[in-house]
Structure formats: structure tokens, C-alpha cells
Motif scaffolding. Structure first.
Motif, PDB file in Angstrom:
ATOM      1  N   ILE A  60       0.829  -1.196   0.000  1.00  0.00           N
ATOM      2  CA  ILE A  60       0.000   0.000   0.000  1.00  0.00           C
ATOM      3  C   ILE A  60       0.866   1.249   0.000  1.00  0.00           C
ATOM      4  O   ILE A  60       2.035   1.213   0.382  1.00  0.00           O
ATOM      5  CB  ILE A  60      -0.971   0.040   1.200  1.00  0.00           C
ATOM      6  CG1 ILE A  60      -0.208   0.175   2.517  1.00  0.00           C
ATOM      7  CG2 ILE A  60      -1.897  -1.165   1.217  1.00  0.00           C
ATOM      8  CD1 ILE A  60      -1.098   0.535   3.679  1.00  0.00           C
TER       9      ILE A  60
ATOM     10  N   ILE B  59      -3.806   0.434  -3.027  1.00  0.00           N
ATOM     11  CA  ILE B  59      -3.003  -0.783  -3.142  1.00  0.00           C
ATOM     12  C   ILE B  59      -2.069  -0.643  -4.340  1.00  0.00           C
ATOM     13  O   ILE B  59      -2.491  -0.231  -5.423  1.00  0.00           O
ATOM     14  CB  ILE B  59      -3.906  -2.014  -3.296  1.00  0.00           C
ATOM     15  CG1 ILE B  59      -4.787  -2.190  -2.046  1.00  0.00           C
ATOM     16  CG2 ILE B  59      -3.065  -3.276  -3.522  1.00  0.00           C
ATOM     17  CD1 ILE B  59      -5.812  -3.297  -2.163  1.00  0.00           C
TER      18      ILE B  59
ATOM     19  N   SER C 228      -4.449  -6.364   2.149  1.00  0.00           N
ATOM     20  CA  SER C 228      -4.312  -4.912   2.024  1.00  0.00           C
ATOM     21  C   SER C 228      -5.673  -4.248   1.896  1.00  0.00           C
ATOM     22  O   SER C 228      -5.914  -3.176   2.465  1.00  0.00           O
ATOM     23  CB  SER C 228      -3.449  -4.566   0.804  1.00  0.00           C
ATOM     24  OG  SER C 228      -2.150  -5.074   0.956  1.00  0.00           O
TER      25      SER C 228
END
Length: 235
Positions: A60, A201, A211
Motif C-alpha cells: 500500500i 493498493i 491490504s
């Protein structure tokens, strides 16, 4: 715990310095409630964007919205995963105990800047805005010799605390926790800039599902009290 998830999963990420303290708190809270490990490195925004652009295997990224726009255009983040995280304003600091100059109006702030021995700001969105503001006021050339731009990743407040800068400007979230300085207020409303920080992401992510769950937590009402504690508004 979701099917297929293991306790060994670790989400990795990178962010600019403005959200460093906030993300540290939220990462700790998310680990407590989910059992997942998250490691986010906070660096200068330019460096963070460069690392994502280079394809570093990160899950991320958290940056100012315009920086994420550029990463999306380059195909380095998943646009569908993007969330707006916080809105953040610019504040002003002096060394602890120093007289507090008048900053309540645009005219007063301009006079204070003209009178300052030195003015510090960052390489991030707040610094870019201030540069444009000084141009609009017609004082950019006058104060140019007194401008000190903090290196990427170095809080302006550190320069203020050690006496390198008399008047420091940066995101409130980056100033409010530093020792040795007094935050004397925010930019007046007529010249304030609100920066939106967003998360997404990375296309290089190896932990897409994990994530996505973490970003959902960051955007949830459960994260709002921490955002407010760190001088920002939930986006």
C-alpha cells in the motif's frame, strides 16, 4: 480470521511524513483487532512516490491525492482500491516560548512573513502552496534569501526547534507532536490549503486481500477518533 489467511501475513507500505504518527497508531490498533502485521515506512513524499513508481514490492501507499493521481496514471496503483483517508491543513510554529506574531488575517500573515528572520517550509504540498502564495503577494523575491526548505523527510518543526528557522509552516499533524516548538495557529481561512491524503493498493502488492481489508479499516468510522487526535479530519 478469513479463510486462507495466516498470522504470518505482513502488509508493507510507504507513506509521506504527514500521516506518520496517525498510521503508527492505526497500525497498532489494527494489529490488535485483526492479528495481522502491518509495516509502513514514512519518508519524504517525493521519495515514497519514487519507490512506488520504481515498482518496489510494496502493498500500500499513502500520499497526497495529487501524488496518487500521478501513480495511477503511470499504472503503479490500483485505482479501484483507492480511499480518501484524511484532510489536513497547514499550521505555523515558532520556537517554544518565543513571542507569537499576528497571523489571524491574510494581511497580518503577510506582514509577519516579511518581518521574519527566516521562513521554513517543506518539499510537500504545503511548501508548494506557500511558494505560490508568496508569488501572488509579490514578496517571493524579497524573502527568497530567507527561505529554508526542509530536506525530504525532515520535519520543519525540527528546524524551528533548533533555531534554524524563525517561522515554520507545515501540516498541523507534522508540527503538533514535536518538542521545542509552539504551534501558534493555522493559516487564515482565506489562504488555507487543505490537502487530502489518500491510500491505495500498489500494483506490485503480493497481499491484495489483506491490504484491502486494512484500507477498509483506515476508511472506517473506527479510525476517525485517531484522525482527529492527530490534527486531521476524516475524509
Amino acid at each position: 480470521m478469513a479463510i486462507g489467511q495466516t498470522m504470518n501475513e505482513q502488509i508493507t507500505g510507504v507513506s509521506s511524513m504527514a500521516t506518520r504518527q496517525l498510521l503508527a497508531e492505526l497500525v497498532k490498533e489494527y494489529g490488535r483487532i485483526s492479528g495481522r502485521r502491518v509495516a509502513i515506512e514514512s519518508v519524504g513524499g517525493v521519495d515514497a512516490a519514487r519507490r512506488v513508481q520504481a515498482g518496489e514490492p510494496l502493498d500500500i501507499v499513502v500520499l497526497a491525492a495529487d501524488a496518487l493521481d500521478r501513480l495511477a496514471a503511470a499504472g503503479r496503483i490500483d485505482p479501484a482500491s483507492r480511499i480518501e483517508l484524511v484532510r489536513s491543513g497547514v499550521a505555523i510554529a515558532v520556537v517554544a516560548g518565543a513571542p507569537r506574531p499576528e497571523i489571524g488575517t491574510e494581511a497580518a500573515l503577510r506582514d509577519t512573513i516579511l518581518a521574519a528572520r527566516s521562513i521554513g517550509y517543506s518539499t510537500g504540498p504545503s511548501g508548494s502552496h506557500l511558494g505560490r502564495l508568496f508569488e501572488r503577494w509579490g514578496i517571493a523575491e524579497t524573502i527568497a534569501p530567507r527561505i529554508v526548505q526542509a530536506p525530504p523527510g525532515v520535519p520543519v518543526g525540527i528546524l524551528v526547534a533548533r533555531g534554524d528557522v524563525e517561522l515554520g509552516f507545515q501540516q498541523l499533524s507534522e508540527l503538533m507532536h514535536l518538542p521545542g516548538i509552539d504551534v501558534i495557529g493555522s493559516l487564515p481561512p482565506e489562504v488555507q490549503i487543505i490537502t487530502t491524503f489518500s491510500a491505495a493498493i500498489c500494483m506490485a502488492s503480493r497481499e491484495r486481500d489483506a491490504s484491502r481489508a486494512f484500507l477498509s479499516f483506515l476508511a472506517s468510522p473506527a479510525a476517525s477518533p485517531a484522525k482527529l487526535r492527530h490534527g486531521m479530519e476524516p475524509a
